[in-house]
Design a protein around this motif. Structure first.
Motif, short mmCIF file in Angstrom:
data_model
loop_
_atom_site.label_atom_id
_atom_site.label_comp_id
_atom_site.label_asym_id
_atom_site.label_seq_id
_atom_site.Cartn_x
_atom_site.Cartn_y
_atom_site.Cartn_z
N ASP A 1 12.66 16.57 -5.45
CA ASP A 1 12.24 15.51 -4.53
C ASP A 1 11.47 14.37 -5.18
OD1 ASP A 1 13.46 16.94 -2.44
OD2 ASP A 1 11.62 18.06 -2.04
N LYS A 2 11.73 14.10 -6.44
CA LYS A 2 11.12 12.96 -7.12
C LYS A 2 12.18 11.86 -7.18
CE LYS A 2 7.68 15.51 -9.69
NZ LYS A 2 7.04 15.74 -10.98
N TYR A 3 12.43 11.27 -6.01
CA TYR A 3 13.54 10.35 -5.85
C TYR A 3 13.42 9.08 -6.69
CZ TYR A 3 14.46 13.42 -1.90
OH TYR A 3 14.71 14.51 -1.12
N ASP A 4 12.25 8.47 -6.70
CA ASP A 4 12.10 7.23 -7.45
C ASP A 4 12.33 7.44 -8.94
OD1 ASP A 4 11.58 5.85 -5.12
OD2 ASP A 4 9.41 5.91 -5.35
N GLU A 5 11.76 8.51 -9.46
CA GLU A 5 11.95 8.82 -10.88
C GLU A 5 13.41 9.19 -11.17
OE1 GLU A 5 9.66 11.50 -14.23
OE2 GLU A 5 8.81 11.45 -12.22
N ALA A 6 14.03 9.85 -10.21
CA ALA A 6 15.45 10.22 -10.37
C ALA A 6 16.32 8.97 -10.46
CB ALA A 6 15.89 11.10 -9.20
N VAL A 7 16.09 8.01 -9.59
CA VAL A 7 16.86 6.76 -9.60
C VAL A 7 16.64 6.03 -10.92
CG1 VAL A 7 17.05 4.45 -8.57
CG2 VAL A 7 16.97 6.47 -7.09
N LYS A 8 15.40 5.97 -11.36
CA LYS A 8 15.06 5.27 -12.61
C LYS A 8 15.82 5.87 -13.79
CE LYS A 8 11.01 5.83 -14.71
NZ LYS A 8 9.56 5.81 -14.91
N ASN A 9 15.86 7.19 -13.86
CA ASN A 9 16.54 7.85 -14.99
C ASN A 9 18.05 7.77 -14.87
OD1 ASN A 9 14.60 9.16 -17.00
ND2 ASN A 9 13.66 9.52 -15.01
N LEU B 1 25.15 5.93 -6.02
CA LEU B 1 25.28 5.69 -4.58
C LEU B 1 24.47 6.73 -3.80
CD1 LEU B 1 29.16 5.14 -4.54
CD2 LEU B 1 27.42 3.35 -4.44
N LEU B 2 24.62 7.97 -4.19
CA LEU B 2 23.93 9.06 -3.51
C LEU B 2 22.42 8.99 -3.68
CD1 LEU B 2 24.34 11.73 -1.90
CD2 LEU B 2 24.39 12.89 -4.11
N PHE B 3 21.96 8.72 -4.90
CA PHE B 3 20.52 8.70 -5.17
C PHE B 3 19.81 7.59 -4.41
CE2 PHE B 3 19.74 11.16 -9.35
CZ PHE B 3 20.68 12.11 -9.02
N PHE B 4 20.42 6.42 -4.35
CA PHE B 4 19.80 5.33 -3.59
C PHE B 4 19.74 5.68 -2.10
CE2 PHE B 4 20.35 2.51 -7.29
CZ PHE B 4 19.14 1.84 -7.26
N ALA B 5 20.74 6.38 -1.60
CA ALA B 5 20.71 6.81 -0.20
C ALA B 5 19.61 7.83 0.02
CB ALA B 5 22.07 7.38 0.20
N TYR B 6 19.55 8.85 -0.81
CA TYR B 6 18.53 9.89 -0.70
C TYR B 6 17.12 9.31 -0.77
CZ TYR B 6 20.63 14.56 -0.67
OH TYR B 6 21.26 15.72 -0.30
N ASP C 1 16.07 6.52 0.14
CA ASP C 1 15.82 5.55 1.21
C ASP C 1 15.54 4.16 0.65
OD1 ASP C 1 15.59 4.71 3.86
OD2 ASP C 1 13.42 5.05 3.88
N ARG C 2 16.34 3.78 -0.33
CA ARG C 2 16.23 2.46 -0.96
C ARG C 2 17.56 1.73 -0.79
NH1 ARG C 2 13.75 4.41 -6.64
NH2 ARG C 2 14.10 2.26 -7.24
N THR C 3 18.02 1.67 0.44
CA THR C 3 19.35 1.15 0.76
C THR C 3 19.55 -0.28 0.28
OG1 THR C 3 19.39 2.60 2.69
CG2 THR C 3 21.02 0.84 2.62
N GLN C 4 18.65 -1.16 0.65
CA GLN C 4 18.82 -2.57 0.29
C GLN C 4 18.70 -2.78 -1.22
OE1 GLN C 4 15.99 -3.82 3.52
NE2 GLN C 4 17.42 -5.55 3.62
N GLU C 5 17.76 -2.08 -1.84
CA GLU C 5 17.63 -2.16 -3.29
C GLU C 5 18.91 -1.66 -3.96
OE1 GLU C 5 15.13 -0.09 -6.90
OE2 GLU C 5 14.27 -0.02 -4.89
N GLY C 6 19.49 -0.61 -3.39
CA GLY C 6 20.74 -0.08 -3.91
C GLY C 6 21.85 -1.12 -3.87
N ILE C 7 21.98 -1.79 -2.76
CA ILE C 7 23.01 -2.82 -2.62
C ILE C 7 22.83 -3.92 -3.66
CG2 ILE C 7 23.90 -4.65 -1.10
CD1 ILE C 7 23.23 -2.70 1.27
N LYS C 8 21.58 -4.35 -3.86
CA LYS C 8 21.31 -5.39 -4.87
C LYS C 8 21.66 -4.88 -6.27
CE LYS C 8 17.68 -7.67 -2.24
NZ LYS C 8 16.24 -7.79 -2.03
#
Length: 170
Positions: free
Chosen positions: A69-77, A102-107, A109-116
């Motif tokens: 559940d370390k989502y931000d760090e997961a996305v960064k890596n 795609l999945l990590f940005f959804a998990y 909850d960084r939807t708009q950042e993901g799209i960018k």
């Protein structure tokens, strides 16, 4: 296996063997779903940025972080893994890495950042955005679906894509 590799870790002094031992232990803990332990070993493996397998290590580290559940760090890596994925001479994960983004940005909850981010790295295809729409619906906040739909609508859709989009809306 674990007994011998752990023993080797304790007595080894050769950096070349240390890399192999850390790789085996990282993957062992990952496959045993002991993600906190796997994280420690994957981080050790990231010290050598010229290693061709660094893409895989970042990728597995990202998944391990997601599992704890370390989502931000997961996305960064995972983003780091994608950078190496694009460089020649590094291990290629393929479509799995895009699907994971795609999945990590959804998990997370960084939807708009993901799209960018998807636009920036040029992976905002209709196929990927439809997947993202599904992931945000299933794993993110449903209220954020509108942002994905808005982005999809910017694409010049073919009739079959319009049908797929319409079926998702229903």
């Amino acid at each position: 296996f674990f007994y011998y590799i752990s023993k080797a870790e304790k007595i080894n002094t050769d950096p070349k063997y240390a890399y192999l031992i850390n790789t085996k232990l990282a993957d062992f803990y990952y496959n045993e779903q002991k993600y906190k332990e796997a994280i420690q070993y994957y981080k050790k493996l990231l010290k050598n940025k010229k290693n061709g397998w660094i893409t895989k290590h970042y990728y597995n580290l990202a998944w391990s972080l997601l599992k704890v559940d370390k989502y931000d760090e997961a996305v960064k890596n995972l983003k780091r893994a994608y950078i190496y994925e694009l460089k020649p001479g590094y291990f290629k994960i393929g479509d799995q890495i895009i699907d994971s983004l795609l999945l990590f940005f959804a998990y997370s909850d960084r939807t708009q950042e993901g799209i960018k981010y998807f636009d920036k790295v040029k992976i905002s295809s209709f196929k990927n955005l439809i997947k993202y729409l599904h992931y945000v619906f299933e794993h993110g906040k449903k209220k954020n679906i509108k942002f994905v739909l808005k982005r999809i609508e910017k694409i010049n859709l073919t009739p079959s894509q319009s049908f797929v989009l319409l079926s998702k809306r229903v």
